[in-house]
Design an enzyme around this catalytic site. Structure first.
Site, PDB file in Angstrom:
ATOM      1  N   GLU A 164       0.813  -1.216   0.000  1.00 27.97           N
ATOM      2  CA  GLU A 164       0.000   0.000   0.000  1.00 27.97           C
ATOM      3  C   GLU A 164       0.849   1.269   0.000  1.00 27.97           C
ATOM      4  O   GLU A 164       0.311   2.370   0.182  1.00 27.97           O
ATOM      5  CB  GLU A 164      -0.934   0.006   1.211  1.00 27.97           C
ATOM      6  CG  GLU A 164      -1.957  -1.108   1.201  1.00 27.97           C
ATOM      7  CD  GLU A 164      -2.882  -1.074   2.408  1.00 27.97           C
ATOM      8  OE1 GLU A 164      -3.405   0.014   2.718  1.00 27.97           O
ATOM      9  OE2 GLU A 164      -3.071  -2.129   3.043  1.00 27.97           O
ATOM     10  N   ASP A 405      -8.761 -10.017   5.391  1.00 27.29           N
ATOM     11  CA  ASP A 405      -7.788  -8.934   5.541  1.00 27.29           C
ATOM     12  C   ASP A 405      -6.480  -9.393   6.184  1.00 27.29           C
ATOM     13  O   ASP A 405      -6.419 -10.417   6.853  1.00 27.29           O
ATOM     14  CB  ASP A 405      -8.412  -7.837   6.410  1.00 27.29           C
ATOM     15  CG  ASP A 405      -7.907  -6.449   6.059  1.00 27.29           C
ATOM     16  OD1 ASP A 405      -6.872  -6.334   5.384  1.00 27.29           O
ATOM     17  OD2 ASP A 405      -8.565  -5.475   6.469  1.00 27.29           O
ATOM     18  N   GLU A 454      -6.664  -6.109  -2.690  1.00 31.72           N
ATOM     19  CA  GLU A 454      -6.271  -4.724  -2.428  1.00 31.72           C
ATOM     20  C   GLU A 454      -4.887  -4.522  -3.044  1.00 31.72           C
ATOM     21  O   GLU A 454      -4.770  -4.349  -4.239  1.00 31.72           O
ATOM     22  CB  GLU A 454      -6.279  -4.410  -0.935  1.00 31.72           C
ATOM     23  CG  GLU A 454      -6.110  -2.918  -0.662  1.00 31.72           C
ATOM     24  CD  GLU A 454      -6.033  -2.595   0.819  1.00 31.72           C
ATOM     25  OE1 GLU A 454      -6.216  -1.428   1.176  1.00 31.72           O
ATOM     26  OE2 GLU A 454      -5.768  -3.515   1.621  1.00 31.72           O
ATOM     27  N   GLU A 460      -8.703   4.328   1.482  1.00 23.78           N
ATOM     28  CA  GLU A 460      -8.652   4.148   2.933  1.00 23.78           C
ATOM     29  C   GLU A 460      -7.446   4.863   3.551  1.00 23.78           C
ATOM     30  O   GLU A 460      -7.396   5.060   4.764  1.00 23.78           O
ATOM     31  CB  GLU A 460      -8.629   2.663   3.295  1.00 23.78           C
ATOM     32  CG  GLU A 460      -7.334   1.947   2.977  1.00 23.78           C
ATOM     33  CD  GLU A 460      -7.326   0.531   3.550  1.00 23.78           C
ATOM     34  OE1 GLU A 460      -8.401  -0.072   3.647  1.00 23.78           O
ATOM     35  OE2 GLU A 460      -6.243   0.041   3.895  1.00 23.78           O
TER      36      GLU A 460
END
Length: 649
Positions: A164, A405, A454, A460
């Site tokens: 991320e 997750d 993701e 987010e």
């Protein structure tokens, strides 16, 4: 995934001591020259006769020997393949052409290497023929461009990563160890022209992921397999350092093919249209796929359930009243699912008991009455501990799917866990969104109930998610498969005015930019990240967004400059959806968008553009309805961090 082979032309060229093997793409523009000079296997790739890069010393390092070292080409079998197939979930194209030239090299040392040369890419994989199970220590991956190139990559910070972080952009010669490793995909870009090399992998099965790193002084890329960690399957506390590395990366059977390594060779528009991950993925493993239903999702976590207004006479939270409100919203706009994210359960590791304020069974019943399915958020360790019962139980309850997750890894154990989990979910008709996940690498085509991963810096990240970074996602992360970005903010700001704070979540980028992401970003479960309250306050935008599908029969790139701007047109049935976004570098950008992809006759168009003052007040937009034909050209102005989007029917 239905596949139709239209034409297979076979050409065999077996030689006792082949030194050089030349393989050209079907259109002849891309070619590879493979050789065993110096006793190791290497190849170069060229476009229109100009060599672009060399990849040297293709090797698989076992504990007791190295395949590819001191080797010779013993024979070659070539095939010209013309085929097409229909993916179960069409993230980009309803029908994917799969034309290529194949060359299977039989190597001294009892293994093979298969090359496939497409009109827009080069791919290779090892095919092993060892008698017993083997331990693979690493692969040798060295790719060196023939000219100076820039590089775009996502640093990892270590072997474990949620992928991320923001993209880094520099010259390849400047990527040294201080920049750390990168997950795939990595893109090399010419400093002279609109030419890019997208590097990734597909058919990643019973293996570990490949990470790349810069080798600055040699102006090259090198790669390593993610190592196997002893007892990492028991790992949960991500703050704990685990130093027990095994002396191998992969333990596997000896007779098998390894994952494909591929390089897409294309301009910016071609990167947006290509489908190499799908073309190299394994075939669908499911006989019955009719139950798989991609769709939009109303999401509670990003907006902190910040409901208010005259009809909100309850305290919002992870409770029955709140989720019934989300269900009512989804039902009103035809949104297929809602997610109950973190907090719905009694505890982080408790998948079967809701918290005391939530009557889960009543919400499931109410959702069925309203035509809305429920997706439950779970940690991967919770799923692992209950894998033999969790999906069976959820199917009995009437749950539609799960969002899983915090995997944050690409070692072999976790790669196998992904497959075990999605296979078990399919058995009980569960769709799955893998959050805290790696990039797609083909599993989503073998098990098309896998809607998204993701592995991206999405909304987010709140104010840490900015168009300057997001503009690279369609060219990189989405270019290899579906991404759970979670767009849809209704409070929009320019960067210098961004003052995000609870309970009114905002996002950087104009309103038109925010809406354009629904057409541009690819996923099987597109989130509406904002609260029903905000969507009710913006009914014309919400109605527009609810019409945008998540699967596509056709994708066409209209205009694109890598990481700077893009305009794309996508067809679903007879409707066309057109969208564009731009970054923060230019105050305004102007485009002429021809509508020549439309069929003959008059079409109704709803167009959303940046408003006159959107460069400062990002919530300023214009929506207008008009009639258009395929002879028309749209005059579009996008402000900085802006965009536009249209529905044409």
């Amino acid at each position: 995934m239905k596949q139709l082979i239209l034409l297979v032309a076979l050409a065999f060229g077996l030689t006792a001591q082949a030194k050089d093997v030349k393989v050209a793409s079907p259109n002849g523009k891309i070619a590879v020259n493979i050789n065993d000079n110096g006793g190791s296997l290497s190849y170069s790739a060229s476009l229109n006769g100009k060599t672009l890069f060399n990849q040297t010393a293709l090797e698989v390092i076992l504990k007791n020997k190295t395949l590819g070292e001191k080797t010779k080409i013993a024979g070659v079998k070539t095939q010209n393949i013309r085929s097409e197939f229909t993916p179960v979930v069409a993230f980009k194209q309803g029908t994917i052409k799969n034309d290529y030239t194949s060359a299977v090299l039989s190597m001294k040392g009892n293994f093979k290497v298969e090359f496939r040369v497409f009109d827009n890419a080069v791919a290779y994989r090892f095919i092993l023929n060892e008698k017993d199970s083997i331990n693979i220590v690493d692969e040798t991956f060295n790719l060196k461009p023939t000219e100076e190139m820039g590089v775009h990559f996502q640093p990892t910070g270590g072997w474990g990563t949620g992928s991320e972080s923001e993209y880094i952009h520099c010259l390849l010669k400047e990527w040294k160890h201080e920049h750390d490793m990168s997950v795939l995909p990595v893109v090399l870009s010419s400093t002279k022209e609109d030419l890019h090399l997208l590097i990734s992998e597909s058919d990643l099965t019973d293996y570990s992921g490949l990470y790349l790193r810069g080798n600055g002084e040699k102006d090259a890329l090198s790669g390593n397999l993610v190592p196997y960690y002893k007892n990492w399957e028991l790992f949960w506390d991500r703050g704990t350092k685990i130093n027990e590395l095994a002396d191998y990366a992969v333990r596997t059977i000896g007779k098998r093919s390894l994952p494909w390594r591929y390089v897409v060779i294309s301009d910016s528009k071609g990167i947006l249209e290509q489908t190499l991950t799908a073309q190299l993925a394994g075939k669908c493993e499911l006989k019955d796929t009719g139950w798989i239903k991609p769709g939009q999702v109303s999401w509670d976590w990003w907006n902190h359930k910040s409901l208010y207004g005259p009809d909100v006479n309850f305290k919002p939270g992870c409770n029955t009243d709140t989720y019934k409100y989300y269900i009512d919203f989804a039902s009103k706009y035809g949104i297929k699912y809602i997610i109950m994210d973190e907090g719905w359960a009694k505890g982080t590791f408790e998948p079967f008991q809701a918290n005391p304020n939530l009557d889960l069974q009543e919400c499931i019943r109410y959702g069925k009455e309203k035509g809305v399915g429920i997706i439950l958020w779970l940690t991967w360790i919770c799923v692992e501990r209950n894998l033999d019962t969790i999906f069976k139980t959820y199917e009995e309850w009437g749950i539609a799917g799960t969002k899983i997750d915090f995997m944050d890894r690409q070692d072999q154990w976790m790669i196998n866990w992904y497959e075990r989990t999605i296979k078990e979910a399919a058995k009980y008709h569960m769709i799955v969104d893998f959050h805290g996940a790696m990039k797609p690498a083909g599993l989503e085509y073998r098990y098309p109930n896998l809607m998204a991963y993701e592995g991206v810096r999405g909304l987010e990240q709140m104010s840490g998610c900015r168009p300057d970074n997001t503009l690279y996602i369609p060219f990189m992360r989405n270019a290899v498969g579906p991404a759970d970005f979670t767009p849809g903010a209704m409070i929009n700001t320019q960067p210098e005015y961004d003052k995000w704070s609870d309970p009114n979540c905002s996002a950087v980028g104009t309103r038109a930019y925010s809406m354009a992401l629904f057409t541009i970003l690819e996923t099987g479960t597109q989130m509406l990240a904002d609260s029903p309250t905000q969507y009710y306050k913006n009914p014309e935008c919400t109605k527009f967004l609810a019409e945008v599908p998540v699967t596509w029969d056709e994708t066409r790139a209209i205009e694109a400059q890598f990481g700077e701007y893009l305009i794309i047109a996508k067809r679903h049935g007879k409707k066309w959806f057109v969208a564009g976004i731009t970054n923060n570098k230019e105050k305004t950008r102007h485009f002429h968008v021809p509508l020549n992809f439309l069929s003959a006759g008059s079409h109704k168009m709803t167009l959303v553009t940046d408003g006159f003052n959107a460069a400062d007040q990002a919530m300023d937009y214009r929506m207008e309805n008009s009639e258009v034909t395929n002879a028309d050209v749209l005059d579009i102005t996008m402000v900085r961090n802006g965009g536009f989007t249209a529905i044409i029917e």
